[in-house]
Write a protein that holds these residues in place. Sequence first.
Motif, PDB file in Angstrom:
ATOM      1  N   LEU A   1       0.852  -1.193   0.000  1.00 54.32           N
ATOM      2  CA  LEU A   1       0.000   0.000   0.000  1.00 54.32           C
ATOM      3  C   LEU A   1       0.885   1.239   0.000  1.00 54.32           C
ATOM      4  O   LEU A   1       1.596   1.502   0.964  1.00 54.32           O
ATOM      5  CB  LEU A   1      -0.913  -0.001   1.226  1.00 54.32           C
ATOM      6  CG  LEU A   1      -1.795   1.252   1.427  1.00 54.32           C
ATOM      7  CD1 LEU A   1      -2.729   1.465   0.242  1.00 54.32           C
ATOM      8  CD2 LEU A   1      -2.591   1.143   2.721  1.00 54.32           C
ATOM      9  N   TYR A   2       0.851   1.980  -1.089  1.00 53.23           N
ATOM     10  CA  TYR A   2       1.543   3.263  -1.160  1.00 53.23           C
ATOM     11  C   TYR A   2       0.592   4.365  -0.695  1.00 53.23           C
ATOM     12  O   TYR A   2      -0.571   4.402  -1.109  1.00 53.23           O
ATOM     13  CB  TYR A   2       1.992   3.562  -2.587  1.00 53.23           C
ATOM     14  CG  TYR A   2       3.287   2.897  -2.988  1.00 53.23           C
ATOM     15  CD1 TYR A   2       4.508   3.520  -2.780  1.00 53.23           C
ATOM     16  CD2 TYR A   2       3.280   1.631  -3.566  1.00 53.23           C
ATOM     17  CE1 TYR A   2       5.698   2.911  -3.135  1.00 53.23           C
ATOM     18  CE2 TYR A   2       4.472   1.008  -3.926  1.00 53.23           C
ATOM     19  CZ  TYR A   2       5.674   1.658  -3.703  1.00 53.23           C
ATOM     20  OH  TYR A   2       6.843   1.044  -4.050  1.00 53.23           O
ATOM     21  N   VAL A   3       1.106   5.269   0.128  1.00 46.91           N
ATOM     22  CA  VAL A   3       0.335   6.443   0.529  1.00 46.91           C
ATOM     23  C   VAL A   3       1.108   7.678   0.073  1.00 46.91           C
ATOM     24  O   VAL A   3       2.237   7.916   0.514  1.00 46.91           O
ATOM     25  CB  VAL A   3       0.106   6.482   2.050  1.00 46.91           C
ATOM     26  CG1 VAL A   3      -0.631   7.770   2.437  1.00 46.91           C
ATOM     27  CG2 VAL A   3      -0.698   5.272   2.499  1.00 46.91           C
TER      28      VAL A   3
ATOM     29  N   PRO B   1       5.228   5.215   2.401  1.00 45.42           N
ATOM     30  CA  PRO B   1       4.776   6.608   2.265  1.00 45.42           C
ATOM     31  C   PRO B   1       5.648   7.383   1.293  1.00 45.42           C
ATOM     32  O   PRO B   1       6.865   7.157   1.223  1.00 45.42           O
ATOM     33  CB  PRO B   1       4.923   7.149   3.690  1.00 45.42           C
ATOM     34  CG  PRO B   1       6.039   6.342   4.287  1.00 45.42           C
ATOM     35  CD  PRO B   1       6.020   4.993   3.617  1.00 45.42           C
ATOM     36  N   VAL B   2       5.028   8.278   0.527  1.00 47.14           N
ATOM     37  CA  VAL B   2       5.766   9.066  -0.464  1.00 47.14           C
ATOM     38  C   VAL B   2       5.388  10.537  -0.316  1.00 47.14           C
ATOM     39  O   VAL B   2       4.218  10.910  -0.464  1.00 47.14           O
ATOM     40  CB  VAL B   2       5.467   8.595  -1.903  1.00 47.14           C
ATOM     41  CG1 VAL B   2       6.298   9.410  -2.909  1.00 47.14           C
ATOM     42  CG2 VAL B   2       5.751   7.114  -2.067  1.00 47.14           C
ATOM     43  N   ALA B   3       6.379  11.358  -0.019  1.00 44.70           N
ATOM     44  CA  ALA B   3       6.172  12.809   0.027  1.00 44.70           C
ATOM     45  C   ALA B   3       6.315  13.380  -1.380  1.00 44.70           C
ATOM     46  O   ALA B   3       7.131  12.907  -2.170  1.00 44.70           O
ATOM     47  CB  ALA B   3       7.191  13.456   0.959  1.00 44.70           C
TER      48      ALA B   3
ATOM     49  N   GLY C   1       9.605   7.354   1.749  1.00 43.54           N
ATOM     50  CA  GLY C   1       9.910   7.152   3.160  1.00 43.54           C
ATOM     51  C   GLY C   1      10.201   5.697   3.493  1.00 43.54           C
ATOM     52  O   GLY C   1      10.100   4.800   2.651  1.00 43.54           O
ATOM     53  N   GLU C   2      10.531   5.478   4.745  1.00 47.01           N
ATOM     54  CA  GLU C   2      10.818   4.131   5.242  1.00 47.01           C
ATOM     55  C   GLU C   2       9.554   3.281   5.233  1.00 47.01           C
ATOM     56  O   GLU C   2       8.466   3.755   5.598  1.00 47.01           O
ATOM     57  CB  GLU C   2      11.372   4.226   6.663  1.00 47.01           C
ATOM     58  CG  GLU C   2      11.734   2.900   7.296  1.00 47.01           C
ATOM     59  CD  GLU C   2      12.243   3.068   8.718  1.00 47.01           C
ATOM     60  OE1 GLU C   2      12.373   2.045   9.414  1.00 47.01           O
ATOM     61  OE2 GLU C   2      12.492   4.218   9.123  1.00 47.01           O
TER      62      GLU C   2
ATOM     63  N   ALA D   1       5.931  11.107   7.303  1.00 54.23           N
ATOM     64  CA  ALA D   1       6.718  10.779   6.113  1.00 54.23           C
ATOM     65  C   ALA D   1       6.198  11.473   4.858  1.00 54.23           C
ATOM     66  O   ALA D   1       6.991  11.967   4.048  1.00 54.23           O
ATOM     67  CB  ALA D   1       6.727   9.267   5.902  1.00 54.23           C
ATOM     68  N   ILE D   2       4.870  11.535   4.672  1.00 54.46           N
ATOM     69  CA  ILE D   2       4.349  12.153   3.447  1.00 54.46           C
ATOM     70  C   ILE D   2       4.487  13.670   3.473  1.00 54.46           C
ATOM     71  O   ILE D   2       4.386  14.323   2.428  1.00 54.46           O
ATOM     72  CB  ILE D   2       2.881  11.755   3.150  1.00 54.46           C
ATOM     73  CG1 ILE D   2       1.927  12.326   4.198  1.00 54.46           C
ATOM     74  CG2 ILE D   2       2.742  10.254   3.005  1.00 54.46           C
ATOM     75  CD1 ILE D   2       0.456  12.149   3.842  1.00 54.46           C
TER      76      ILE D   2
END
Length: 242
Positions: free
Chosen positions: A74-76, A181-183, A207-208, A226-227
């Motif tokens: 799951l990517y957020v 997680p992706v910022a 992120g981690e 993280a995001i």
Amino acid sequence: MNYTIALLRSILFWLAFVLASTICSIGAVVALPISHHATRAFVRGWAAFHRLICRGILGHRINVEGAMPDTPVLYVFKHEGAFETIEQPLLFRWPAVFAKEELFSIPVWGQAARFYGLIPVDRDGGGKAMRAMLSAAKAALDAGRPLVLFAEGTRVPHGLAPPLRAGFAGMYRLLGVPVIPVAVNSGIAYPPHRWVKWPGTITYKIGETIPAGLPREEAEARVWRAINALNPPEALEQPASS
């Protein structure tokens, strides 16, 4: 860059993007009876063309910090603009993106989205809608597809850090898969709800990986921080709350 030049570039960008979106949407629907692979190729071509004109017309540079494995997790993503939603078929081979139900009513595009395998999010549908969304998400994972969720629920201007919507906690608990997680700081150059776009560098910061099975509060806090890693430090002074 002054406003007039940005306006002219934006006009050219939107003309090219609308034309390409129309052609690729029709192509994706027409290709479906022939080949699902052809449908996905039209969608990926649409995303690739969007990145091309972002670079060539708007003057964007895209920077990726870290790796985004194309695996069933799951990517957020942080959600600052339409930019990162359009990018998904380019970032992954065949992502299953959670998208607002109303987007599927767009003529032709909505049909292409359903055929491609986007997952409708009906926020007012209650338990039945949640079960349908969960079933679609599990089917996507079983097919080896990454899930992509914009857990803030809507586009937010750069520098703001709203809490995650409650839907993330439910998906995290019920799916039982790791979260990456992706910022994203796309709002700097591709601001939400603004017709005019600006040149600049858009960064993805991965992120981690967050393991499955953590307590809700810990998982939400880690994803939220993280995001928002590309936001100004003052945006992270207040803890997130659901």
